[in-house]
Structures are given as structure tokens and as C-alpha cells.
Design a protein around this motif. Structure first.
Motif, PDB file in Angstrom:
ATOM      1  N   GLU A 354      48.262  30.753  42.492  1.00 14.87           N
ATOM      2  CA  GLU A 354      49.522  31.014  41.807  1.00 14.87           C
ATOM      3  C   GLU A 354      49.296  31.271  40.329  1.00 14.87           C
ATOM      4  N   VAL A 355      50.027  32.244  39.788  1.00 12.77           N
ATOM      5  CA  VAL A 355      49.953  32.566  38.360  1.00 12.77           C
ATOM      6  C   VAL A 355      51.369  32.616  37.802  1.00 12.77           C
ATOM      7  N   ASP A 356      51.477  32.495  36.489  1.00 15.07           N
ATOM      8  CA  ASP A 356      52.784  32.487  35.840  1.00 15.07           C
ATOM      9  C   ASP A 356      53.233  33.874  35.406  1.00 15.07           C
ATOM     10  N   GLU A 357      52.267  34.782  35.200  1.00 11.13           N
ATOM     11  CA  GLU A 357      52.636  36.130  34.790  1.00 11.13           C
ATOM     12  C   GLU A 357      51.549  37.122  35.161  1.00 11.13           C
ATOM     13  N   LEU A 358      51.954  38.353  35.325  1.00  6.49           N
ATOM     14  CA  LEU A 358      51.030  39.459  35.577  1.00  6.49           C
ATOM     15  C   LEU A 358      51.493  40.641  34.745  1.00  6.49           C
ATOM     16  N   CYS A 359      50.544  41.310  34.097  1.00  7.91           N
ATOM     17  CA  CYS A 359      50.918  42.391  33.195  1.00  7.91           C
ATOM     18  C   CYS A 359      50.864  43.744  33.891  1.00  7.91           C
ATOM     19  N   CYS A 360      51.270  44.746  33.191  1.00  8.45           N
ATOM     20  CA  CYS A 360      51.325  46.112  33.695  1.00  8.45           C
ATOM     21  C   CYS A 360      49.961  46.541  34.238  1.00  8.45           C
ATOM     22  N   GLY A 361      49.955  47.049  35.481  1.00  3.16           N
ATOM     23  CA  GLY A 361      48.729  47.510  36.108  1.00  3.16           C
ATOM     24  C   GLY A 361      48.092  46.511  37.040  1.00  3.16           C
ATOM     25  N   ASP A 362      48.512  45.239  36.977  1.00  2.10           N
ATOM     26  CA  ASP A 362      47.889  44.217  37.817  1.00  2.10           C
ATOM     27  C   ASP A 362      48.528  44.201  39.208  1.00  2.10           C
ATOM     28  N   ILE A 363      47.844  43.541  40.128  1.00  2.00           N
ATOM     29  CA  ILE A 363      48.273  43.495  41.529  1.00  2.00           C
ATOM     30  C   ILE A 363      48.393  42.045  41.968  1.00  2.00           C
ATOM     31  N   GLY A 364      49.442  41.743  42.715  1.00  2.24           N
ATOM     32  CA  GLY A 364      49.641  40.378  43.188  1.00  2.24           C
ATOM     33  C   GLY A 364      50.431  40.341  44.487  1.00  2.24           C
TER      34      GLY A 364
END
Length: 681
Positions: A354-364
Motif C-alpha cells: 500500500e502507498v499513500d500517493e502515486l504521481c503522473c506516469g506511475d502504475i498501481g
């Protein structure tokens, strides 16, 4: 887990023919980067990306799996894809969100069908490509042969960057940009070694192809190349980076994924030269327009894959297309609903972090989105819809039957969940044949579906040959009486009709009345029509009768004994006589078949069409694929039940087709009796 900004993210799709080593390459990258502490093997069923029980049982990938590594402070998202054409939809999903594609080539087999199809798919998706010629540890490895085949098939943009040189029993790798040679330890770590005369000879052999490909990226380098001037290391490195992004260079690397040779050089190249998401500058929208990629803009994401997990629920894999998404953020679907991003994760196979944020271009991945499916866009305002993945039409159709009554009650719901996951499946309850049909891209595709229904949802099914929806029609005009008279004491039954039957133009029954003098009362007309409609469900050969015109022109009735049932029965008696005397014929569905094949295989395909009672209507050069021809034909549907498998075998996997039923034609007389006997049995 550290948060990576857009410039530090690379999205990599691993493509190639089946068993070329894609999953092994992903495994080597995971191990060398420290993401895993042991090197898994496909044969042992313990790799990170082939975590599904079905994949472990079969020994090959059947779905696109997501993993990530961190190398030189760059996050590399890996999407390991299946190499078998039955799972083409998974490849298309990966290419929709990938920034570049590594096409793995089996160094023993050279360029295979899957190699060419992967290259074509990546090119069509506009994704930059590189090759990794694998299995250099094998005694039958032929880098020269594989490289020459790549140049022959894909042109002079093919650029050798990392080449092998065998030294006795050992293997060294040479970096043509750095002009350095390396050998590898058992743990995959490399050591620089002095360049021998043999290595220098290998460099000289490939340097011209390297310089030619690099020179094509700019006029200045082209001038230096033709004037015989040396292209410097910095010029070559920059040209490689820009050439990959522009698609004017397709680099070639080599190594052994199983022994981790050459993988460090591959990861170095990914980190240093492969494009970041912003390199493409814009994203396509569903309406055909483009939208600038804005790293600091309003958050938006695109769902490119959905998995139906019986324990976790729906798992939605996504790419952040704009801005940054954060935990508990609410985004709107373009369909009008709102979704709360309560929890989202980055994936390594089946492991979720689990992560709190993902920036533009990332995959989740987000679990349990209630109103979001594959191809959906979530954005802050809900007014954005990114271009969707276009899936191939499935033509391999089989009947699907529950094994028990308990399975029947759960089958439809379980299949519905699989349809949400796999958009290359089609499900139909065919009323004409009374069969439930499932369509996929091949027999293996449908076999995997059946296995997943059992393992995930406890539903046992079996697959069977689908029935063809034959029809019948009459060819002669006949005038016949249908009389029903029954007396058992008390009130009886009486109905008498004269009906003129003839071939009709409308699809179903065209019923008219020309009775004069009240021979048949008006209140019995609907009963006659209903009796004929019911009877038409079964013709002379056991199939529905169509295009029937029936004119009720005479008859008689009894004041006491006549009723609706009597006239309905009388009409059906007349209908049975019609089947005997109006020369009925059997009709079969036919349609337009467009087959796309390499020019060299046109003759083979046309010969096969003749055996399938096909009529070739013409040929055209393919607009999508150079060197391919589209053969246009009209073919009965009954002859195409196995065509997805047959065409693949005929064309070695290069052929594809589209088919659409356009009408019905009379079955040849020599086949009618055979078809009728099958229906009766």
C-alpha cells in the motif's frame, strides 16, 4: 516506500514469442535490483510474475503481470505479458500504458511469429521498441543469425548495442557505446575484462551497423558517417536516447535471463535512455482529440486491466495519466459515478504494497471500485475519457455446459465476473440452438477459462461443439386443407381451414386472410395465425422454418364444437402437409470472411477456402501491414467452427481474420441429409 516523480519512472512491457524468456528476464531484474532474495524459475513454478495457479500448472504466462524494480534511483514498472496469441488482449493492455517495449528473442530459434507480432503490435501502439536476444548461455545460441534476421525483417533501424563474444567455454559481453567488455559471475554481477583481439574483431564486425543506425537520427551524424568520421561516445549515447523515443533506432541487447548475463546492461539502458511518460507530450482521448500530459495538473487515471479475485474482490490496475493521486481522494468516472480511492497499491506479482500517493506516469492497483471497469477514466471533474483499448473479436466459439445443477446456478454469475476481467471473451445465450455459447481467441483461451471457473469460483463446466443455427424455407406454392374433428361425447372439437402456403419475403410468418362469406369467423383468425407461428419452430428437418407466407382463404366451422384450440390445431395439420408437399430446403448462415495473411501464403489460404465451400470474391493489399494481403471470401459459418485454430496452423500464426454473418443460403443437397440426421440424434 519512497515516492518517485514522473522523470524517475519507466514503464516497460516485456513482449515476445512464447517461451522466449520474458518472465525469466523480469525475474532476473527483480533479483539483481534486490527486490527479491532468490531467483525464481518458470519450470519450478516459483516466479514472481507467474503467480497464478493456472500459469504454474501450464508452465507459461496467461495474463499480464505487474512488478517493479528500483535501479539507479529509477523506478521501472515491468509488465510481463503472455507470448501465446490466445492471450493477445493482455499484450494490448500492457502496450496501452507502457512507455517502451522490450521484445525478447530466443537466441536459439531466432525471429519467430511472436517476435514479428510483438513488433507489429508495439508499432501500432506507438511504443518505442528494443530487442533482447536471450539464452546466450545455450550451446545452440546464434546471435549473428538472430541479429541478421532482425535487420532483414525490420530494417536498418536495428542497432546492435550489446553483443556477445564466446571465449572458449566462457561468454563475454561487449558494450559498443562504451567499448568495454564484461564477464559475469553466478550471481549476475559483472566484471570488466580487457578487450582481446577476438573481441575487437567482433566490435569491428558490428560497429558499421551500429554507426549506420545511429547516423540515421540526425543529419550531422549522417554526414559524419558518410565521410568516415568517428561518432563519439557522447554523440552515440544521445542519439540512442533520442532515437528510441522517436522510433528511429531499435537497439539490440543480448544476454541470458536464466543466468542474469547482460541484464545489468539492459537495466542501465532502461534507466538512462528509455523514455519517461512525458516524452510523448500528449495522450489520446476517446473522441480522437489529444490532451497535454500535465505532471502538476488535476489528477486523472486510466484503468487498463481488471482482475476478478474471489477473496480481494475486483482489482483495478491503473496508470496515473495526469497530476498526482492520493489516498482518500474522490475521483469521478466519465460514466457519471464517483469513486473514493481509499486504498491503492503497487504490485510485485501477487504481493501488494500500500502507498499513500502515486504521481503522473506511475502504475498501481485499486481494490473494490464499485462502478469502474477496464477502459474507464477517473478524473477530478469526470469530464475526461482517455482512448480505450481496442480488443480483437473472438471467433473460437464453444458451447459451455454446467457439470451439475449446483454448477448451473452459479455459472452465469461466475462467467459475468470473468467477462469483466477479460474483454476478449463473449458470452451468449443462443435461443435458436438452445445453447449457452462462450467465444474466445483460441481453444487454449477457453480451456483456461474453464479451469479458472473451477479454481476461483468452484464452478465445474464442460465445453462442447456449438450447433449451427440452420433454418428452413419452402420453395413451392401449395394450397392445403387442415381439418381437425374430434367427438368424445358432449361438446367436441371442430376446425377446418384452407391455407395457401408460398415462399415469403419477410423473415417470419406473413399471415393474410381472404376468407369470404364468413366460412371462418373472424374471432378464429388469431388462433390460425398462432397455430402456424408455433408450428414454424420446427420444419421438415427439425430446424425453424422462415419466410413463410400463408393466406387463409376458406374453411368451415361448427356452431357448438368450434373453438380457438380447434382452429389452431387445424392450422398445424395444414402446416405439416405443407412440409411434405412444398419442397422445403435447408438454409445455413453464410458471411463475409476477410483474411489477412502474408503475400506468400495467399495460395495456401485460398486452397483451404475451396475445401470449406468458400467463394473468393477478391484480394487487396493490407492497409495496416506491409507485405500482407487481405483475401475477401464468402463462407458458410459451419465451415469455420475450427478456423481460428486452422488458420493459425496454415499460416504459422501470421494470419488473422474477421467474419460477419450476412445472410442464409441453401445447403447443398449432398449435405442436407447428413445435417438432418445429426439434429434427429
Amino acid at each position: 516506500m519512497a515516492t518517485f516523480d514522473t522523470k524517475a519512472i519507466r514503464n516497460l512491457a516485456l513482449l515476445g514469442h512464447g517461451a522466449c524468456g520474458k518472465t525469466s528476464l523480469a525475474e532476473a531484474m527483480l533479483y539483481l535490483s534486490g527486490k527479491t532474495d532468490r531467483l525464481g524459475k518458470v519450470a519450478d513454478g516459483n516466479t514472481v510474475c507467474d503467480f497464478d495457479a493456472e500459469e504454474q500448472k501450464r508452465g507459461f504466462s496467461i495474463s499480464a503481470a505487474l512488478a517493479h524494480v528500483v535501479w539507479k534511483d529509477i523506478k521501472i514498472n515491468l509488465i510481463d505479458t503472455p507470448g501465446y496469441p490466445d492471450f493477445e488482449g493482455e499484450v494490448l493492455q500492457a502496450l496501452r500504458v507502457a512507455g517502451s517495449a522490450v521484445i525478447v528473442v530466443d537466441g536459439k530459434s531466432g525471429v519467430e511469429v511472436g517476435t514479428e507480432l510483438a513488433y507489429a503490435s508495439a508499432t501500432e501502439a506507438g511504443v518505442p521498441k528494443v530487442f533482447f536476444i536471450n539464452k546466450c548461455d545455450d550451446a545452440d545460441y546464434h546471435f549473428d543469425k538472430s541479429f541478421d534476421e532482425l535487420r532483414e525483417r525490420f530494417g536498418n533501424t536495428i542497432c546492435p548495442v550489446f553483443i556477445p563474444c564466446r571465449i572458449g567455454k566462457d561468454m563475454a559481453m561487449i558494450d559498443l557505446i562504451e567499448n568495454k567488455a564484461y564477464t559475469y559471475a553466478e550471481n549476475g554481477k559483472r566484471s570488466e575484462v580487457p578487450m582481446t583481439d577476438e573481441m575487437k574483431g567482433m566490435v569491428d564486425h558490428y560497429k558499421d551497423a551500429f554507426n549506420e543506425a545511429v547516423a540515421m537520427t540526425s543529419e550531422d551524424l549522417m554526414a559524419k558517417y558518410f565521410e568516415g568520421e568517428e561518432i563519439t561516445r557522447d554523440e552515440a549515447a544521445l542519439a540512442l536516447h533520442e532515437g528510441i523515443i522517436a522510433g528511429t533506432i531499435t537497439p539490440v541487447y543480448c544476454g541470458s535471463a536464466a543466468k542474469m548475463w547482460g541484464v545489468i546492461a539492459m537495466m542501465d539502458a532502461v534507466a538512462e535512455s528509455f523514455p519517461r511518460f512525458t516524452a510523448k507530450k500528449v495522450e489520446k482521448l476517446e473522441n480522437g482529440d489529444t490532451l497535454a500530459i500535465d505532471v502538476a495538473g488535476d489528477p486523472a487515471l486510466f484503468v487498463f486491466k481488471t482482475v476478478a479475485d474471489p477473496f480481494v474482490g475486483q482489482m483495478s490496475y491503473f496508470k496515473v495519466m495526469s497530476g498526482t493521486i492520493r489516498r482518500d481522494m474522490a475521483l469521478k468516472n466519465a460514466n457519471g459515478t464517483t469513486e473514493k480511492l481509499a486504498h491503492f497499491y503497487v504490485m510485485n506479482g501477487k504481493k501488494q504494497t500500500e502507498v499513500d500517493e502515486l504521481c503522473c506516469g506511475d502504475i498501481g492497483m485499486i481494490a473494490k471500485l464499485s462502478n469502474t471497469s477496464t477502459n474507464d477514466t477517473l478524473s477530478l471533474g469526470g469530464n475526461i475519457a482517455y482512448s480505450k483499448i481496442v480488443y480483437p473479436t473472438p471467433y473460437m466459439t464453444q458451447a459451455i455446459l454446467p457439470a451439475t445443477a449446483a454448477d448451473e446456478s452459479k455459472m452465469s454469475q461466475s462467467i459475468a465476473r470473468m467477462l469483466d476481467e477479460d474483454l476478449t471473451l463473449r458470452y451468449e445465450n443462443n435461443k435458436e440452438t438452445s445453447q449457452v455459447l462462450i467465444s474466445g481467441l483460441g481453444d487454449t483461451h477457453l480451456s483456461v477459462l474453464a479451469s479458472k471457473l473451477k479454481s476461483r469460483f468452484g464452478v465445474n463446466v464442460r465445453l462442447d461443439t456449438p450447433k449451427i443455427a440452420y433454418r428452413e424455407r419452402i420453395t413451392k406454392t401449395v394450397d392445403l386443407q387442415g381439418k381437425h374433428k374430434k367427438q368424445n361425447g358432449g361438446s367436441g372439437q371442430y376446425g377446418d381451414v384452407w391455407i395457401k402456403f408460398s415462399p415469403g419475403e419477410e423473415e417470419g410468418l406473413t399471415f393474410t386472410v381472404s376468407v369470404v362469406g364468413g366460412a371462418v369467423p373472424k374471432n378464429f383468425y388469431p388462433a390460425v395465425e398462432k397455430g402456424l407461428q408455433d408450428a414454424m419452430a420446427k420444419g421438415a428437418y427439425g430446424y425453424p422454418l422462415v419466410q413463410l407466407k400463408a393466406d387463409l382463404h376458406d374453411g368451415s366451422y361448427h356452431d357448438v364444437d368450434s373453438d380457438e384450440l380447434s382452429f389452431r390445431t387445424a392450422a398445424q395439420i395444414a402446416y405439416k402437409q405443407c412440409l411434405e408437399k412444398a419442397a422445403p430446403v435447408l438454409l445455413e448462415p453464410i458471411g463475409d470472411l476477410d483474411i489477412t495473411v502474408p503475400e506468400s501464403l495467399v495460395g495456401t489460404v485460398m486452397g483451404d477456402l475451396n475445401k470449406r465451400r468458400g467463394s473468393v470474391m477478391g484480394m487487396d493489399p493490407s492497409e495496416k501491414r506491409e507485405g500482407y494481403t487481405v483475401v475477401h471470401a464468402i463462407v458458410p459459418k459451419a465451415e469455420l467452427v475450427d478456423y481460428p485454430i486452422a488458420l493459425r496452423a496454415l499460416t504459422k500464426g501470421f494470419g488473422s481474420f474477421e467474419y460477419k454473418v450476412t445472410g442464409y443460403e441453401v445447403v447443398p443437397g449432398n449435405l442436407t441429409a447428413k445435417i438432418a440426421s445429426v439434429e434427429k440424434n
